[in-house]
Design a protein around this motif. Structure first.
Motif, PDB file in Angstrom:
ATOM      1  N   ILE A  88       0.463   3.724  -3.192  1.00 31.87           N
ATOM      2  CA  ILE A  88      -0.227   4.996  -2.965  1.00 31.87           C
ATOM      3  C   ILE A  88       0.767   6.155  -3.000  1.00 31.87           C
ATOM      4  CG2 ILE A  88      -1.605   6.317  -1.325  1.00 31.87           C
ATOM      5  CD1 ILE A  88      -2.736   3.644  -0.315  1.00 31.87           C
TER       6      ILE A  88
ATOM      7  N   ALA B 161       0.823  -1.207   0.000  1.00 29.92           N
ATOM      8  CA  ALA B 161       0.000   0.000   0.000  1.00 29.92           C
ATOM      9  C   ALA B 161       0.859   1.260   0.000  1.00 29.92           C
ATOM     10  CB  ALA B 161      -0.926  -0.006   1.218  1.00 29.92           C
TER      11      ALA B 161
ATOM     12  N   ALA C 265       0.318   8.823  -5.877  1.00 29.94           N
ATOM     13  CA  ALA C 265      -0.132  10.143  -5.436  1.00 29.94           C
ATOM     14  C   ALA C 265       0.923  11.207  -5.735  1.00 29.94           C
ATOM     15  CB  ALA C 265      -0.446  10.107  -3.946  1.00 29.94           C
TER      16      ALA C 265
END
Length: 424
Positions: A317, A313, A321
């Motif tokens: 992410i 994760a 991002a």
């Protein structure tokens, strides 16, 4: 493939009865010159000595890309660099959320790095379905990631420091800078200074692999003086006129002088690093006992769970991002047919943190149980990242929109406010 085979061999060897795996890697080996000697066990010779060559290769690559490669263009660099920052910071935060205090918290640096070799190998399996720009993006991201991981090791995973040895290391760095400044192209002078730098850094208490990075950054990668080619023509004609050993030797030297020292050292070092150092490192560090008790402990260990979640994760992410932020704010650009599906798949693949993650594991934990739990987390998280990243590239790659609009062709963009005109 060699790294994967070495990791599997290490796991099999470590689980054989008799404990021969640990006994072998704890074997002492010494280098002695007169009264001076350097004695380490085989695992530390691999981790402190041989891995300096791996980090030397990383430093050479960074130097070349910054000097004459893709990292010269700020807009092309900004997206992967911001993605790398997100991919370094978020996994550390996630790990600390699972391990906020105690000895386990010291392992926050384990899940921050990406194993470039595995990522590039998996992308190669996709062939034309993987855009070249995605490979370039992930390579640039991996370089920025390596810079961050090396900095973390040097700053946060160094115990005691000898000021005298650091001063001596600084003197060798000054020598390397002087060699670069005066335009020395002979590799042997850089290698001799680099060996001295490694010994000084090792004695200082800072991890000795930092010497490899420093040497790689300081070996010149700029194009050589064009006049060197004139010398090559001169000595080449001399050999054609009359071939003898002296003229042939001068012609070889003239040929070497036309190629930057960085390129020549990379060419010599890459096979050693890729086909010997990295597989041997995997063999020396990936071995962990997988008995029922160890697996039960790892299944509920916040160290193992934190590393797995951080690699999967945190990397996905953080990279997605950070890259999306750079794209949306138009601070950077990703030309070509890179889609957000590719970006997500690449972020998942970046969760393969094998080599440097295992390396930091050895630096972060004194306790053998925590070290084994961390290694299990690295192996499990890297395996899941490889599988999920491959699936994401396969099934999401072409289904999500492009990261940037390719305005190199097609109709011109509509003027501002044109959406209000029903005729358009």
């Amino acid at each position: 493939m060699l790294l994967l085979v070495a990791a599997v061999a290490a796991l099999v060897w470590a689980n054989l009865p008799g404990g021969s795996y640990e006994d072998f890697w704890h074997t002492e080996a010494s280098i002695r010159v007169g009264d001076a000697s350097l004695s380490l066990d085989l695992r530390h010779w691999v981790n402190d000595g041989a891995m300096a060559l791996f980090f030397l290769a990383v430093g050479l690559e960074i130097s070349r890309e910054v000097t004459v490669g893709e990292l010269r263009n700020p807009r092309a660099v900004f997206v992967p660099v911001l993605g790398a920052i997100g991919g370094l910071a978020l996994p550390a935060v996630i790990y600390l959320a699972f391990n906020p205090s105690g000895p386990a918290a010291h392992g926050w640096g384990v899940p921050v790095s990406t194993d470039t070799a595995f990522v590039v190998g998996i992308l190669a399996l996709f062939g034309p379905r993987c855009p070249d720009q995605l490979r370039l993006f992930l390579l640039t991201l991996a370089i920025a990631d390596d810079i961050g991981a090396i900095t973390i090791m040097a700053v946060f995973y160094t115990d005691g420091v000898s000021v005298v040895a650091l001063v001596l290391a600084a003197m060798f760095v000054a020598v390397l800078i002087a060699l670069r400044w005066v335009g020395v192209w002979q590799l042997r002078l850089y290698v001799v200074a680099g060996i001295g730098l490694w010994l000084a850094v090792f004695a200082s208490g800072v991890h000795a692999t930092l010497a490899g990075v420093l040497l790689g950054l300081l070996v010149p990668a700029t194009p050589v003086d064009p006049r060197q080619r004139e010398w090559l023509r001169f000595y080449g004609r001399a050999v054609i006129e009359r071939a003898d050993a002296a003229r042939a030797r001068l012609a070889v030297l003239a040929t070497r002088a036309t190629v930057p020292a960085n390129d020549r050292l990379q060419d010599a070092l890459h096979p050693i690093s890729a086909y010997a150092v990295v597989p041997v490192f995997g063999l020396a560090n990936a071995g962990v006992r997988l008995d029922a008790e160890t697996l039960r402990g790892a299944a509920t260990s916040p160290v193992t769970i934190g590393i797995v979640v951080a690699l999967l994760a945190g990397k996905t992410i953080g990279i997605s991002a950070g890259s999306a932020l750079a794209l949306r704010t138009r601070l950077g650009d990703l030309p070509g047919q890179v889609r957000y599906g590719h970006l997500i798949g690449g972020g998942l693949l970046a969760g393969i943190g094998f080599t440097i993650s295992l390396f930091i594991t050895d630096l972060a934990f004194e306790d053998e149980t925590l070290r084994d739990q961390a290694k299990i987390g690295v192996l499990a998280g890297s395996l899941l990242a490889a599988v999920l990243g491959s699936l994401a590239l396969r099934y999401l790659g072409e289904r999500l929109p492009l990261c940037t609009i390719d305005d190199s062709g097609g109709p011109p963009p509509l003027p501002a406010g044109a959406w209000r005109d029903p005729t358009l």
